[in-house]
Write a protein that holds these residues in place. Structure first.
Motif, short mmCIF file in Angstrom:
data_model
loop_
_atom_site.label_atom_id
_atom_site.label_comp_id
_atom_site.label_asym_id
_atom_site.label_seq_id
_atom_site.Cartn_x
_atom_site.Cartn_y
_atom_site.Cartn_z
N ALA A 1 0.65 -1.31 -0.03
CA ALA A 1 0.03 0.10 0.10
C ALA A 1 0.98 1.32 0.00
O ALA A 1 0.56 2.02 -0.49
CB ALA A 1 -1.03 0.06 1.05
N LEU B 1 -1.72 3.22 -2.08
CA LEU B 1 -3.01 2.62 -2.16
C LEU B 1 -3.30 2.53 -0.48
O LEU B 1 -2.56 2.84 0.56
CB LEU B 1 -2.87 1.36 -2.46
CG LEU B 1 -2.20 1.01 -3.80
CD1 LEU B 1 -2.39 -0.42 -4.23
CD2 LEU B 1 -3.35 1.66 -4.94
N THR B 2 -4.48 2.39 -0.23
CA THR B 2 -5.09 2.10 1.15
C THR B 2 -4.94 0.73 1.23
O THR B 2 -4.71 -0.20 0.51
CB THR B 2 -6.53 2.47 1.26
OG1 THR B 2 -7.42 1.59 0.54
CG2 THR B 2 -6.86 3.82 1.11
N GLN C 1 -7.57 -1.24 -0.70
CA GLN C 1 -7.32 -1.41 -1.81
C GLN C 1 -6.22 -2.45 -2.15
O GLN C 1 -6.33 -3.29 -3.23
CB GLN C 1 -6.74 -0.10 -2.36
CG GLN C 1 -7.87 1.03 -2.74
CD GLN C 1 -7.30 2.39 -3.26
OE1 GLN C 1 -6.21 2.64 -2.91
NE2 GLN C 1 -8.08 3.19 -3.81
N GLN D 1 -7.44 -5.97 -2.13
CA GLN D 1 -8.14 -6.63 -3.62
C GLN D 1 -7.30 -7.35 -4.29
O GLN D 1 -7.64 -7.96 -5.17
CB GLN D 1 -8.66 -5.27 -4.41
CG GLN D 1 -9.64 -4.54 -3.44
CD GLN D 1 -10.57 -5.14 -2.60
OE1 GLN D 1 -11.37 -6.07 -3.03
NE2 GLN D 1 -10.74 -4.79 -1.34
N TYR E 1 -1.22 0.02 -9.73
CA TYR E 1 -2.10 -1.10 -9.19
C TYR E 1 -2.76 -1.78 -10.21
O TYR E 1 -2.94 -2.92 -9.95
CB TYR E 1 -3.22 0.13 -8.63
CG TYR E 1 -4.31 -0.60 -7.98
CD1 TYR E 1 -4.21 -1.53 -6.80
CD2 TYR E 1 -5.46 -0.38 -8.03
CE1 TYR E 1 -5.05 -2.19 -6.23
CE2 TYR E 1 -6.56 -1.17 -7.33
CZ TYR E 1 -6.32 -1.96 -6.39
OH TYR E 1 -7.52 -2.52 -5.78
N THR F 1 -13.20 -8.30 -0.35
CA THR F 1 -13.64 -7.08 -0.65
C THR F 1 -14.26 -6.41 0.58
O THR F 1 -14.26 -5.17 0.60
CB THR F 1 -14.41 -7.33 -1.77
OG1 THR F 1 -13.73 -7.84 -2.90
CG2 THR F 1 -15.31 -6.21 -2.45
N GLY G 1 -12.25 -5.08 3.08
CA GLY G 1 -11.42 -3.82 2.82
C GLY G 1 -12.27 -2.75 2.94
O GLY G 1 -11.81 -1.55 3.36
N MET G 2 -13.53 -2.74 2.54
CA MET G 2 -14.45 -1.61 2.33
C MET G 2 -14.68 -1.13 3.97
O MET G 2 -14.61 0.10 4.19
CB MET G 2 -15.70 -1.94 1.75
CG MET G 2 -15.63 -2.43 0.30
SD MET G 2 -17.09 -2.69 -0.48
CE MET G 2 -18.42 -1.53 -0.16
N ASP H 1 -11.30 0.33 5.59
CA ASP H 1 -11.09 1.52 5.17
C ASP H 1 -12.12 2.66 5.82
O ASP H 1 -11.74 3.84 6.28
CB ASP H 1 -11.27 1.59 3.76
CG ASP H 1 -10.11 1.21 3.15
OD1 ASP H 1 -8.86 1.04 3.60
OD2 ASP H 1 -9.84 0.82 1.92
#
Length: 408
Positions: free
Chosen positions: A52, A57-58, A61, A64, A113, A363, A366-367, A370
């Protein structure tokens, strides 16, 4: 996740008939391939933070990168048999292993990415293809009474990678950077190609059935309910496991050495769980299907509450590793008992469901990570695992969901 799988519906030559010889060299070569596959699949777990930072990136991300490999593994496991038809499976295995080399190199040198995700997508193709064919190939390399041993050897590579991939990735990432850690799998993949090329015999196919047998299984309520439960289990598991390193860094505040030690605890406990779980499955399968996700849900809650304590976190991760690695073994046993007449098609469906669930877990995790942080993300994982536990206990209590002989 990669574990013991059966091939999707395809007619094959009977066990042990590849030139009527036992080919243990080929079995061990496939074990090396399974090691490289699993090590490559889960290495990002221990390297999310540096990836990251390098690519701006976070952590969500970067996570993913696991999700994208799962997407392509699902597509491959469901379609490969139809697409390939009667192509010699020896050539297919060699091509899939070659994708490991390409994928490792692309990821190691990724400057954006998009390039990183492209490399991981190729890995997904290799994962879905290899695991969907591994059991059917093993059946053709050894006599029928040695197939179980051959499958255990191939999955030994999986178990070894589960133990060392995350801590080794963390350790090597600290020494040579995350790019060097990813590139380190390339020589091992090359060795697997050479070994398999030398030892694998021709593996012609008699005919291909496509996906009709899989569709037939989806009309059986016990199968559908079980697969939904498996999906809940793996979504919940990888919603947490994918983001374990950021949690340990941000909540437990561990350094590089302690991070590697924590991940090693998970791996060693998982290997122990895989070895021991078989002793209780004969008489306690349905209880086990509920107990293991319950243990994982409780651990996820306690990590959110006690994650600031290094000692408590280490103890909880040992329980997590034991239960999380033993659970897939229990579910493969359930599959064998539920669809003995269509074990190959059921195995193909299981591969797809597991990889899809890993993708969804990474997924969703990660959402949430964050948006709300690591503690809320772990509680989300606990909720999903709680649903898996309820469903697991339900399978053993409802007669309509119990395995029963079904005419082919």
């Amino acid at each position: 996740m990669a574990s013991l799988t059966a091939a999707p519906a395809a007619s094959i030559v009977p066990a042990g008939t590849a030139e009527n010889t036992t080919r243990w060299g080929a079995v061990y070569a496939m074990a090396l391939c399974s090691f490289v596959l699993v090590a490559s699949e889960f290495m990002p777990v221990s390297l999310l933070s540096p990836i990251a930072r390098t690519l701006s990136l976070t952590e969500g991300q970067a996570g993913q990168a696991i999700a994208i490999s799962g997407v392509f593994a699902v597509i491959t496991s469901l379609s490969l048999s139809t697409v390939l038809g009667r192509i010699d499976r020896r050539l297919v295995v060699l091509a899939l292993t070659a994708l490991l080399v390409v994928s490792g190199a692309i990821v190691a040198f990724a400057s954006t990415y998009l390039v990183l995700m492209a490399g991981r997508a190729l890995l997904g193709v290799a994962i879905g293809g290899f695991w969907s064919m591994s059991a059917s190939i093993a059946m053709r390399l050894v006599p029928e009474d040695q197939v179980a041993k051959a499958l255990a050897v191939i999955n030994g590579g999986n178990a070894l990678a589960t133990v060392i991939a995350a801590p080794l990735g963390s350790f090597m990432g600290g020494l040579i950077g995350w790019r060097g850690a990813f590139f380190s799998v390339v020589p091992a993949a090359v060795a697997a190609i050479v070994w398999q090329a030398v030892t694998l015999p021709r593996l012609p196919m008699e005919q291909s059935q496509g996906g009709r047998a899989m569709l037939a299984l989806l009309k059986r309520p016990p199968v559908v309910f079980g697969l939904v439960t498996v999906a809940l289990l793996f979504v919940g598991q990888f919603a947490l496991f994918t983001y374990l390193r950021p949690f340990l860094e941000q909540v437990t505040h561990v350094g590089a050495a302690m991070l590697s030690a924590m991940l090693l605890i998970v791996g060693v406990a998982g290997f122990t769980g895989t070895v021991l779980i078989g002793r209780v499955l004969d008489k306690g399968l349905f209880l086990t299907l509920g107990v293991l996700p319950t243990m994982m849900a409780v651990v996820a809650v306690l990590l959110a509450l006690l994650g600031g304590s290094t000692l408590a976190t280490a103890a909880l991760l040992a329980v997590w590793g034991f239960a999380g690695t033993a659970a897939p073994v229990a579910w493969w046993t359930w599959l064998a008992r539920t669809v003995p007449d269509e074990a190959e098609a059921g195995g193909g469906l299981m591969v797809a469901i597991v990889q899809l669930a890993i993708t969804l877990g990474a997924t969703v995790g990660g959402m949430v990570f964050d948006a709300a942080g690591p503690n809320v993300e772990f509680l989300t994982s606990a909720g999903l695992l709680g649903l898996a536990a309820v469903a697991g206990f339900t399978i053993g209590r409802l007669p309509s969901l119990l395995p029963h002989p079904i005419a082919a």
